[in-house]
Design an enzyme around this catalytic site. Sequence first.
Site, PDB file in Angstrom:
ATOM      1  N   ARG A 246      16.877  33.806  -6.755  1.00  0.00           N
ATOM      2  CA  ARG A 246      16.052  34.810  -6.064  1.00  0.00           C
ATOM      3  C   ARG A 246      15.554  35.855  -7.067  1.00  0.00           C
ATOM      4  O   ARG A 246      14.495  36.458  -6.872  1.00  0.00           O
ATOM      5  CB  ARG A 246      16.810  35.478  -4.911  1.00  0.00           C
ATOM      6  CG  ARG A 246      18.036  36.265  -5.323  1.00  0.00           C
ATOM      7  CD  ARG A 246      18.642  37.024  -4.136  1.00  0.00           C
ATOM      8  NE  ARG A 246      20.053  37.283  -4.360  1.00  0.00           N
ATOM      9  CZ  ARG A 246      20.755  38.207  -3.702  1.00  0.00           C
ATOM     10  NH1 ARG A 246      20.174  38.945  -2.777  1.00  0.00           N
ATOM     11  NH2 ARG A 246      22.032  38.379  -3.951  1.00  0.00           N
TER      12      ARG A 246
ATOM     13  N   SER B 247      16.811  42.675  -0.793  1.00  0.00           N
ATOM     14  CA  SER B 247      17.685  41.514  -0.941  1.00  0.00           C
ATOM     15  C   SER B 247      16.923  40.314  -1.507  1.00  0.00           C
ATOM     16  O   SER B 247      17.474  39.510  -2.251  1.00  0.00           O
ATOM     17  CB  SER B 247      18.283  41.185   0.426  1.00  0.00           C
ATOM     18  OG  SER B 247      19.109  40.072   0.341  1.00  0.00           O
TER      19      SER B 247
ATOM     20  N   GLU C 278       9.548  37.982  12.104  1.00  0.00           N
ATOM     21  CA  GLU C 278       9.173  36.841  11.264  1.00  0.00           C
ATOM     22  C   GLU C 278       7.902  36.151  11.747  1.00  0.00           C
ATOM     23  O   GLU C 278       7.037  35.763  10.946  1.00  0.00           O
ATOM     24  CB  GLU C 278      10.311  35.801  11.228  1.00  0.00           C
ATOM     25  CG  GLU C 278      11.525  36.212  10.419  1.00  0.00           C
ATOM     26  CD  GLU C 278      12.458  37.152  11.164  1.00  0.00           C
ATOM     27  OE1 GLU C 278      12.216  37.423  12.362  1.00  0.00           O
ATOM     28  OE2 GLU C 278      13.432  37.629  10.560  1.00  0.00           O
TER      29      GLU C 278
ATOM     30  N   PHE D  88      15.696  32.062   8.305  1.00  0.00           N
ATOM     31  CA  PHE D  88      14.642  32.632   9.156  1.00  0.00           C
ATOM     32  C   PHE D  88      13.269  32.068   8.763  1.00  0.00           C
ATOM     33  O   PHE D  88      12.434  31.773   9.631  1.00  0.00           O
ATOM     34  CB  PHE D  88      14.606  34.161   9.018  1.00  0.00           C
ATOM     35  CG  PHE D  88      15.944  34.811   9.204  1.00  0.00           C
ATOM     36  CD1 PHE D  88      16.746  34.483  10.288  1.00  0.00           C
ATOM     37  CD2 PHE D  88      16.426  35.744   8.290  1.00  0.00           C
ATOM     38  CE1 PHE D  88      17.996  35.085  10.460  1.00  0.00           C
ATOM     39  CE2 PHE D  88      17.667  36.343   8.455  1.00  0.00           C
ATOM     40  CZ  PHE D  88      18.460  36.010   9.535  1.00  0.00           C
TER      41      PHE D  88
ATOM     42  N   HIS E 206      18.593  32.940  -0.206  1.00  0.00           N
ATOM     43  CA  HIS E 206      19.743  32.572   0.623  1.00  0.00           C
ATOM     44  C   HIS E 206      19.670  31.122   1.107  1.00  0.00           C
ATOM     45  O   HIS E 206      19.963  30.813   2.263  1.00  0.00           O
ATOM     46  CB  HIS E 206      19.889  33.533   1.813  1.00  0.00           C
ATOM     47  CG  HIS E 206      20.313  34.922   1.406  1.00  0.00           C
ATOM     48  ND1 HIS E 206      19.705  35.617   0.386  1.00  0.00           N
ATOM     49  CD2 HIS E 206      21.286  35.745   1.878  1.00  0.00           C
ATOM     50  CE1 HIS E 206      20.284  36.801   0.256  1.00  0.00           C
ATOM     51  NE2 HIS E 206      21.248  36.909   1.134  1.00  0.00           N
TER      52      HIS E 206
ATOM     53  N   ASP F  79      28.288  35.538   4.596  1.00  0.00           N
ATOM     54  CA  ASP F  79      27.535  35.916   5.799  1.00  0.00           C
ATOM     55  C   ASP F  79      27.861  34.983   6.967  1.00  0.00           C
ATOM     56  O   ASP F  79      27.590  35.294   8.124  1.00  0.00           O
ATOM     57  CB  ASP F  79      26.021  35.874   5.533  1.00  0.00           C
ATOM     58  CG  ASP F  79      25.560  37.037   4.671  1.00  0.00           C
ATOM     59  OD1 ASP F  79      26.211  38.101   4.705  1.00  0.00           O
ATOM     60  OD2 ASP F  79      24.559  36.881   3.955  1.00  0.00           O
TER      61      ASP F  79
ATOM     62  N   ARG G 100      21.076  32.720  -3.264  1.00  0.00           N
ATOM     63  CA  ARG G 100      21.501  34.114  -3.246  1.00  0.00           C
ATOM     64  C   ARG G 100      22.398  34.366  -4.463  1.00  0.00           C
ATOM     65  O   ARG G 100      22.281  35.368  -5.137  1.00  0.00           O
ATOM     66  CB  ARG G 100      22.303  34.425  -1.968  1.00  0.00           C
ATOM     67  CG  ARG G 100      22.715  35.895  -1.891  1.00  0.00           C
ATOM     68  CD  ARG G 100      23.820  36.139  -0.873  1.00  0.00           C
ATOM     69  NE  ARG G 100      25.092  35.579  -1.327  1.00  0.00           N
ATOM     70  CZ  ARG G 100      26.257  35.815  -0.736  1.00  0.00           C
ATOM     71  NH1 ARG G 100      26.303  36.590   0.341  1.00  0.00           N
ATOM     72  NH2 ARG G 100      27.364  35.270  -1.178  1.00  0.00           N
TER      73      ARG G 100
END
Lengths: 316, 305
Positions: A14, A41, A62, A87, A113, A121, A171
Amino acid sequence: MSVTKKAVEKKATRAAFGDEIVRLGESNKDIYVVDIDIGKSCKTDKFIEKFPMQHINVGIAEQNGAGIAAGLATTGKIPFISTYAVFGSLRMAEQIRQEVCYPNLNVKIACSHGGLTPGNDGGSHQAIEDMGVMRSFPNMTVIMGADYHSTRKLIAEAAAMYGPVYLRFTRDAVPMIYDENETFEIGKAKKLRDGEDIAIIANGDTVRLAIEAAEQLEQNGISVKLLDMHTIKPLDVEAVKDCLDIGRIITVEDHNILNGLGSAVAEVIAEAGKGQLARIGVQDRFGESAPYEKLLEINGITVEDIIAKANQLLTN
Amino acid sequence: MFSTPLVIQVYKYMSLQEDHLGTGVWHMQQTSVEQLKQHAIELRKTAVTMVYEAQSGHPGGSLSAADVISALYFRELNVDPTNPKWEDRDRFVLSKGHVAPIQYAALALRGFVSNESVYTLRQYGSPFQGHPDMKKCPGIDISTGSLGQGLSCAVGMAIAGQRDEKDYRVFAMVGDGECQEGQIWEAIQAAVKYKLDNLIVFVDNNRLQIDGFCEDVMPLLDLEKKFDAFGFDTTRIDGHSMEQIVETLDTFAKQKNGKPKCIVCDTVKGKGVSYMEDQAAWHGTAPNKEEFELAIKELEGGLPV
């Protein structure tokens, strides 16, 4: 190329997005970032600071983000939607289908992620089916780079090509594999090793595992061909076919074994009617809160698992 | 970006080299209210004929939207039928994409496509897909069809226009039933945040959806108040009064005050064809021969005042 040196330095892919999107934004004012609240993030903060007029934040929405990106693309912009993979592939899946893929608009979906990397998470945030969903949409290209440098190069390639692209990042920090001068072509597998006994086809954050497994297998006298299949669609079918003479193929992915890299390779093998395949990946089950490495272990995505599968195929 | 293959495809299918292009400048400001009313009747006749010929399509919402569509295409939209992808053009997003027949009728009358070609609606190879397809049909600014999504695209177009300091405006039409989709409200939030006074949203408030009255299926309450509460400049008009539509476009819609505009248009689903009016059953049903002939006869008699 051949990988011999021991990789030490680690970086999350990322971060590659965060750095590359700044470079792209500098040279092309049509590059836009559409954030969906989680910019920090997803590492778009540097871009926001430098190019506020090329940035939109739609908040926690989104579906709207995908639609806005499509609208921007109709005017010649090259929007990168930035969010988490779970997402980006699912909450906006229909919008991507209807407003991006169906009209074949130049929208990139850049997702952090990926896979099991958002370990702690929990299962709600681990994207294990994202690449499979995206692979089902006509016009869509689906990519996951193995490390920082390859991810940067592939993002640049994605920006340079016309059409929808789904890009998936980690991530967590993963070892650097390639040096920064290495070049990558979308849809063309990177051959990391040539060998005769077994072929391993990996992508994303599992390439590092495959490299290590291949090294250990070689030490035991097993000759391994190793491909980094960073693009699962369009799949480098020729590269897979070139493995058919070896006949024993292992796919490794941080994704459900359904619909991702393993399935894409299986389709080629089944149509060719020869070759034996073993798929290493998430075993069609949801994850839970745990360190990323622990989740890989639970799903049998480790160096030891790759070696065991190789030995199993070789004794068959 | 798609203009070359797209035009070839349309030509190839329809052999339209002669009458497709060359319509030239449309003297929009000179279109009178009376002419717009006449055009609205023509659009209705064309749309009903298309659905009859195809024996498939959505007449009810096409008829409720016809008057606003007429005002947009023959007075308001700054578009060029000879250059559908002109980058400074006004955009029109038909978020309620199922009423494509009324937009196709307008594209034909405005000279984007030939008058005859639209009767290939929903046939294999036709640019006139069941729902608008920007890749196949000239003059379509974004493909729509899945309700709730087009408005977000319109917001994206309006942001681009604002950032590029272009003068073009973006017009969008949503259905009242469509406002049951959550994404509509996401788009509205973004339009207000980005101060898109170049965005004008029409709500075709015909009070009906497939399963019946919106009021019964999922009440929308007062859409004018809702848009207003979300931060739009909002007004409410009779969506079949050409005078009110023109007046609203001339004044209300042109205010550059940092706020997006919403025009709630009270309409009648099936407007102009007596047996279709206010009937949910005519949402997506094609008329048979007798019904079709009656519809055309009624429309030729003009709309009751």
